[in-house]
Design an enzyme around this catalytic site. Structure first.
Site, PDB file in Angstrom:
ATOM      1  N   SER A 294      10.859   5.271  10.016  1.00 57.00           N
ATOM      2  CA  SER A 294      10.264   5.423  11.343  1.00 57.00           C
ATOM      3  C   SER A 294       9.940   4.090  11.998  1.00 57.00           C
ATOM      4  O   SER A 294      10.102   3.930  13.211  1.00 57.00           O
ATOM      5  CB  SER A 294       9.000   6.279  11.257  1.00 57.00           C
ATOM      6  OG  SER A 294       9.285   7.549  10.735  1.00 57.00           O
ATOM      7  N   HIS A 348       4.823   2.799  12.870  1.00 58.93           N
ATOM      8  CA  HIS A 348       5.456   3.076  14.161  1.00 58.93           C
ATOM      9  C   HIS A 348       5.219   1.928  15.144  1.00 58.93           C
ATOM     10  O   HIS A 348       6.156   1.366  15.714  1.00 58.93           O
ATOM     11  CB  HIS A 348       4.895   4.366  14.743  1.00 58.93           C
ATOM     12  CG  HIS A 348       5.383   5.591  14.047  1.00 58.93           C
ATOM     13  ND1 HIS A 348       5.140   6.867  14.511  1.00 58.93           N
ATOM     14  CD2 HIS A 348       6.103   5.759  12.912  1.00 58.93           C
ATOM     15  CE1 HIS A 348       5.681   7.748  13.709  1.00 58.93           C
ATOM     16  NE2 HIS A 348       6.264   7.099  12.717  1.00 58.93           N
TER      17      HIS A 348
END
Length: 574
Positions: A294, A348
């Site tokens: 991610s 992230h």
């Protein structure tokens, strides 16, 4: 409507609605000088602009067109808008309520309701928004219809020439971006191979989560202990098949667009740096552990934003305007998802920041315009040996990290008894040996009956240990030990330790080192998984010392089969 598409033309005589349409076109040109034309005729004027994403279709209409001609035109426009990602605005110029009703009927389509804005200019040159998105450019231009003259033939021709040039550049760029994407394929394949290995190895490594943790999950404790390969290896590991599929779909959708723009070398550098940035953010933030691509994918997502904000001529104007419309859309839902339980928002945001900065400051520079490239390899005007070397370094670092994780954390490392480290239990006046890997994850829970010392984690290590003491009314004399341990064994056989545990077989007495211990096993559920709890009890003076080991049923590694016995045998008074 795509730039080269043409709506079926029918005969329409020049009349006030055509003149009014041309006046609106002149007002649009005055409001936005960058506007140009893909098509201009009695049926439709197809206006586009490089300064805003929408395309505008100006349709001269009369009331009688509402029955047949206009619905057919609108059906073609809506179908084209459904297939193309470009926001579209339709303006029917002329007619009255019947034309408005035809626009409303067309807007009932799902595609129209989400992408197409419908507007109307009546015979008195009054502008009205009918349905769908609004457009400020149209509203401002409509206010000037009465005072604006139609464009001259020369201005129309100039706009058409500019439109054809933009269309050719756009189509050429699109054709160049349909090339091969070896880096994207390679990264997906690497994640898939590692995922399959995790599924094959979990039974030998204590479970799926312990396998991930052993191979390369990001963990501050272990990165600080020089296991730096985890910073990159974690980007190739995923917590579940659903996690893998979600990330690989995102990697594919971003990769097939970005890799042709940046080239495979810059793309690999972007992926590696973004993944590293996400892992470092997680490590500095002190989160327990984290896996997944991610962070790297967030870097790819923000790289698109960097290209949109700093295009540098790499993509043609129409491509950039379309990209502007879509580049921001994934951000809001992904920001919200980042704060869901179990999602590593630090990875992230860390990956996203690094990806944006790397593209804006380095990777987005020195690229040849996409439409001018001879093939997918000619991404730069001249060779860049330093960039090639950097790409090799980053790619090699990712490969070496995965290899190191497999070598130092694979199932074979758990098939031999683990190295042990002696830990002090100061409140108990004892010391004990526990696996070195578990010793790094030590903890203490203060309970009413005294402290419980813990080693490992119930979800991520092959075995989770608890050590605590129970005070006796008096010290057990050496000649009383046998009888006392028999009494402990009998009590262990009387029932489970709690309502959710089921005893597996009879308790037994074994000699461990110089002491006798009672060993008993129970089966219980923790977090919807079945564990086997092995409890060993020894007596030291006026205390019972209890050692508990939790492992997933049927998945205890070979080298850790008798771990509790080793721990008990190592107990020493301090």
């Amino acid at each position: 409507m795509m730039p080269e598409e043409r709506i079926e033309e029918v005969e329409l005589a020049t009349d006030p609605s055509v003149v009014r349409r041309d006046r609106l076109l002149g007002a649009i040109f005055a409001e936005d000088p960058e506007s140009c034309l893909f098509q201009h005729g009695p049926v439709v004027s197809h206006v586009v602009t490089t300064s805003a994403p929408p395309q505008i279709l100006l349709l001269p209409t009369r009331d009688r067109d509402a029955m047949d001609r206009l619905p057919k035109l609108l059906a073609q426009i809506v179908e084209s808008a459904r297939q193309a990602p470009v926001p579209t605005h339709v303006v029917a110029v002329g007619g009255g309520p019947e034309i408005v009703n035809a626009l409303r009927r067309a807007s009932s389509s799902n595609a129209a309701s989400t992408k197409v804005g419908f507007h109307h200019v009546d015979d008195a040159s009054r502008f009205a928004h009918v349905h769908g998105p609004k457009l400020a450019l149209l509203e401002h231009a409509a206010e000037k219809i009465r005072g604006t003259e139609p464009p001259t033939p020369e201005r129309i021709q100039e706009a058409l020439v500019k439109g054809r040039d933009l269309s050719r550049r756009d189509q050429r760029a699109l054709s160049r971006m349909r090339g091969r994407t070896p880096a994207t394929f390679g990264l997906i394949a690497a994640c898939a191979v590692i995922g399959v290995l995790m599924l094959l190895w979990e039974g030998r490594m204590g479970g799926y989560a312990p396998a991930l943790f052993s191979i390369g999950a990001t963990s501050r404790l272990f990165v600080e202990d020089r296991e730096v390969w985890r910073l990159l290896a974690s980007a190739f590991l995923h917590a579940s098949p659903a996690h893998f599929v979600m990330n690989m779909v995102a990697l594919w959708s971003l990769g097939v667009m970005l890799e042709p723009i940046l080239g495979w070398r810059r793309f690999l550098v972007l992926y590696g740096l973004s993944g590293l940035g996400g892992a470092i953010a997680t490590t500095l933030g002190g989160r327990g552990w984290s896996v997944g691509a991610s962070g790297a994918i967030w870097g790819l997502m923000t790289a698109v934003l960097a290209i949109v904000l700093f295009p540098r001529g790499v993509l043609p104007p129409l491509f950039i305007t379309r990209l502007k419309q879509n580049a921001w859309r994934p951000l809001v839902p992904n920001i919200l998802i980042s704060f869901f339980p179990g999602v590593d928002y630090l990875a992230h945001f860390g990956g996203g920041i690094v990806g944006f900065l790397a593209t804006a400051l380095l990777l987005g520079r020195g690229l040849k315009p996409v439409e001018e490239r001879a093939d997918e390899r000619a991404v730069e005007p001249s060779p860049r040996p330093l960039l090639s070397a950097f790409a090799v370094i980053v790619s090699g670092a990712m490969l070496a990290s995965v290899v190191a994780g497999v070598v130092y954390g694979g199932p074979w490392t758990l098939e031999v008894p683990p190295a042990m480290t002696r830990k002090a239990l100061p409140e108990l006046g004892l010391s004990v040996e526990v696996p070195t890997r578990l010793a790094k994850m030590d903890g203490k829970e203060e309970l009413a009956d005294g402290p419980t010392f813990t080693y490992g984690a119930i979800d991520t290590t092959p075995v989770y240990l608890e050590i605590f003491a129970a005070d006796l009314t008096r010290a057990v004399l050496p000649e009383e030990v046998d009888a006392f341990m028999e009494d402990v064994r009998a009590k262990a056989d009387e029932g489970a330790q709690n309502d959710d545990a089921v005893r597996l077989g009879k308790a037994r007495i074994e000699t461990l080192g110089e002491r006798k211990a009672v060993l008993v096993e129970h089966e219980l559920k923790i977090n919807r998984e079945v564990y086997v709890l092995r409890t060993s009890t020894v007596v030291l003076g006026a205390r019972e010392i209890i050692v508990r080991g939790y492992a997933r049923k049927g998945k205890r590694p070979k080298g850790w089969k008798e771990l509790e016995e080793r721990v008990v045998a190592s107990i020493e008074a301090r």
